[in-house]
Design an enzyme around this catalytic site. Structure first.
Site, PDB file in Angstrom:
ATOM      1  N   GLY A   1     152.949 -27.684  16.756  1.00  0.00           N
ATOM      2  CA  GLY A   1     153.082 -27.997  18.182  1.00  0.00           C
ATOM      3  C   GLY A   1     153.589 -26.871  19.062  1.00  0.00           C
TER       4      GLY A   1
ATOM      5  N   ASP B   1     158.295 -27.676  20.133  1.00  0.00           N
ATOM      6  CA  ASP B   1     157.688 -28.227  21.335  1.00  0.00           C
ATOM      7  C   ASP B   1     158.583 -29.276  21.997  1.00  0.00           C
ATOM      8  OD1 ASP B   1     157.342 -30.043  19.236  1.00  0.00           O
ATOM      9  OD2 ASP B   1     155.166 -30.166  19.411  1.00  0.00           O
TER      10      ASP B   1
ATOM     11  N   ASP C   1     162.808 -35.109  20.163  1.00  0.00           N
ATOM     12  CA  ASP C   1     162.688 -36.562  20.353  1.00  0.00           C
ATOM     13  C   ASP C   1     163.924 -37.197  19.726  1.00  0.00           C
ATOM     14  OD1 ASP C   1     161.655 -39.105  20.820  1.00  0.00           O
ATOM     15  OD2 ASP C   1     160.312 -39.059  19.112  1.00  0.00           O
TER      16      ASP C   1
ATOM     17  N   PHE D   1     154.762 -40.962  25.149  1.00  0.00           N
ATOM     18  CA  PHE D   1     154.065 -40.090  24.213  1.00  0.00           C
ATOM     19  C   PHE D   1     153.255 -39.072  25.003  1.00  0.00           C
ATOM     20  CE2 PHE D   1     150.836 -38.762  21.192  1.00  0.00           C
ATOM     21  CZ  PHE D   1     151.652 -38.434  20.128  1.00  0.00           C
ATOM     22  N   VAL D   2     153.520 -37.779  24.769  1.00  0.00           N
ATOM     23  CA  VAL D   2     152.868 -36.736  25.553  1.00  0.00           C
ATOM     24  C   VAL D   2     151.970 -35.861  24.672  1.00  0.00           C
ATOM     25  CG1 VAL D   2     154.483 -36.604  27.480  1.00  0.00           C
ATOM     26  CG2 VAL D   2     154.989 -35.332  25.387  1.00  0.00           C
TER      27      VAL D   2
ATOM     28  N   ASP E   1     149.897 -32.712  20.057  1.00  0.00           N
ATOM     29  CA  ASP E   1     148.644 -33.363  19.672  1.00  0.00           C
ATOM     30  C   ASP E   1     148.748 -34.891  19.668  1.00  0.00           C
ATOM     31  OD1 ASP E   1     150.315 -33.574  17.282  1.00  0.00           O
ATOM     32  OD2 ASP E   1     148.480 -34.216  16.264  1.00  0.00           O
TER      33      ASP E   1
ATOM     34  N   ARG F   1     145.661 -30.493  21.727  1.00  0.00           N
ATOM     35  CA  ARG F   1     146.652 -29.404  21.811  1.00  0.00           C
ATOM     36  C   ARG F   1     146.231 -28.344  22.829  1.00  0.00           C
ATOM     37  NH1 ARG F   1     150.058 -30.040  17.367  1.00  0.00           N
ATOM     38  NH2 ARG F   1     149.091 -30.698  15.425  1.00  0.00           N
TER      39      ARG F   1
HETATM   40  P1  5GP Z   1     162.003 -35.442  16.330  1.00  0.00           P
HETATM   41  O1  5GP Z   1     162.221 -34.947  14.919  1.00  0.00           O
HETATM   42  O2  5GP Z   1     162.894 -34.764  17.336  1.00  0.00           O
HETATM   43  O3  5GP Z   1     162.082 -36.934  16.425  1.00  0.00           O
HETATM   44  O4  5GP Z   1     160.518 -35.148  16.699  1.00  0.00           O
HETATM   45  C1  5GP Z   1     160.109 -33.865  16.931  1.00  0.00           C
HETATM   46  C2  5GP Z   1     158.668 -33.709  16.571  1.00  0.00           C
HETATM   47  O5  5GP Z   1     157.934 -34.933  16.732  1.00  0.00           O
HETATM   48  C3  5GP Z   1     158.035 -32.712  17.496  1.00  0.00           C
HETATM   49  O6  5GP Z   1     158.061 -31.417  16.920  1.00  0.00           O
HETATM   50  C4  5GP Z   1     156.616 -33.233  17.628  1.00  0.00           C
HETATM   51  O7  5GP Z   1     155.839 -32.692  16.595  1.00  0.00           O
HETATM   52  C5  5GP Z   1     156.723 -34.718  17.415  1.00  0.00           C
HETATM   53  N1  5GP Z   1     156.782 -35.489  18.693  1.00  0.00           N
HETATM   54  C6  5GP Z   1     157.842 -36.143  19.217  1.00  0.00           C
HETATM   55  N2  5GP Z   1     157.528 -36.730  20.375  1.00  0.00           N
HETATM   56  C7  5GP Z   1     156.221 -36.444  20.596  1.00  0.00           C
HETATM   57  C8  5GP Z   1     155.301 -36.775  21.657  1.00  0.00           C
HETATM   58  O8  5GP Z   1     155.586 -37.442  22.652  1.00  0.00           O
HETATM   59  N3  5GP Z   1     154.034 -36.278  21.520  1.00  0.00           N
HETATM   60  C9  5GP Z   1     153.637 -35.534  20.454  1.00  0.00           C
HETATM   61  N4  5GP Z   1     152.375 -35.120  20.427  1.00  0.00           N
HETATM   62  N5  5GP Z   1     154.472 -35.207  19.437  1.00  0.00           N
HETATM   63  C10 5GP Z   1     155.756 -35.657  19.520  1.00  0.00           C
HETATM   64 MG    MG Z   2     156.526 -30.821  15.605  1.00  0.00          MG
END
Ligand code: 5GP
Ligand code: MG
Length: 194
Positions: A38, A94, A97, A146-147, A153, A159
Site C-alpha cells: 500500500g 499507507d 487503522d 474503507f478507502v 487497494d 491502487r
Molecule cells: P492496521 O494494522 O492499522 O489495522 O491496518 C493497517 C493496514 O490495513 C494498512 O497498511 C492497509 O493495508 C490496511 N487498511 C486499513 N484500512 C484500510 C482501508 O480503509 N483501505 C484499504 N485499502 N486498506 C486499509
Molecule cells: Mg498495508
C-alpha cells in the site's frame, strides 16, 4: 465512490510531511522503510520530496485477504530489509487503522540496531486505534470508512487512482460482485489535516 483527498491535497500533504521530517532530522541520512504494497505511491512521492540523503528498503505486511475490509492475522516479511545498523529509520505505511501493523513492525525494527526509528502514515482513521503507540507523522485524519487509491487497494485493484476515494458498503458489495465503479465519483470532501 467519494473523493476524500484530491491529487493536490495529497501532494501538499506529502510536502508538509517531508518538511516535518527534515525539521527533526536535519540533513542526516534517512532510511525509508516502506510497507508493501500500500505504501508504494506514497514512498515514491515522499522520497522525491525529502531533500538530503535517503535510502529505501521495503518490508511486506498484510492483515487483509481479498475482498475482506476488516483486519485478520498480521503477516510480516522482513527479508527484503537492508542492514539498519546505525541508520535513522523512517517506517512508512499507507494507513493506521487499528495500529496492529505498525505496532508489530516497530517491535521488529527496534531489534535491528538502528540509531533511531520513526514512523509515518499518510492516513489515520479516527477512533479505530487498538494499540498504545502513535505514528510520529500523520498526513491526514480520515473518518472510519474503507478507502482506496493512491496505493490502497480493494481486492488487489484501485491502487493506481491518483486520488483517495471512499467506498460505501453497497459499493464494496457491488465490487465483490465484479461491477465497475470507476464511473461513480462524487467530489465531496471528508478528510482533515491534523
Ligand atoms: P492496521 O494494522 O492499522 O489495522 O491496518 C493497517 C493496514 O490495513 C494498512 O497498511 C492497509 O493495508 C490496511 N487498511 C486499513 N484500512 C484500510 C482501508 O480503509 N483501505 C484499504 N485499502 N486498506 C486499509
Ligand atoms: Mg498495508
Amino acid at each position: 465512490m467519494q473523493i476524500v483527498l484530491s491529487q493536490e491535497e495529497l501532494s501538499e500533504g506529502i510536502s508538509r510531511l517531508a518538511r516535518c521530517i527534515r525539521d527533526d532530522l536535519g540533513r542526516q541520512p534517512v532510511t525509508v522503510v516502506g510497507v508493501l504494497t500500500g505504501s508504494i505511491v506514497l514512498v515514491a512521492d515522499l522520497i522525491r520530496s525529502l531533500d538530503g540523503p535517503v535510502r529505501v528498503g521495503m518490508v511486506w505486511a498484510s492483515s487483509y485477504r481479498g475482498t475482506a475490509t476488516s483486519p485478520g492475522r498480521l503477516d510480516l516479511r522482513l527479508d527484503l530489509l537492508p542492514d539498519l545498523t546505525g541508520q535513522h529509520v523512517l517506517v512508512v505505511d499507507d494507513i493506521f487503522d487499528t495500529g496492529r501493523t505498525l505496532e508489530g513492525l516497530l517491535a521488529e525494527l527496534h531489534k535491528r540496531g538502528a540509531a533511531s526509528v520513526r514512523s509515518l502514515v499518510l492516513l489515520k482513521k479516527t477512533g479505530r486505534a487498538e494499540v498504545a503507540i502513535e505514528p510520529d507523522y500523520v498526513g491526514f485524519e480520515i473518518p472510519d470508512r474503507f478507502v482506496i487509491g493512491y496505493g490502497l487497494d480493494f481486492d488487489g485493484g484501485w491502487r493506481h487512482l491518483p486520488y483517495l476515494a471512499a467506498l460505501d458498503p453497497d459499493e464494496i458489495e457491488a465490487a465483490r460482485c465484479g461491477h465497475d465503479l470507476s464511473g461513480s465519483v462524487d467530489a465531496g470532501r471528508t478528510a482533515e489535516t491534523p
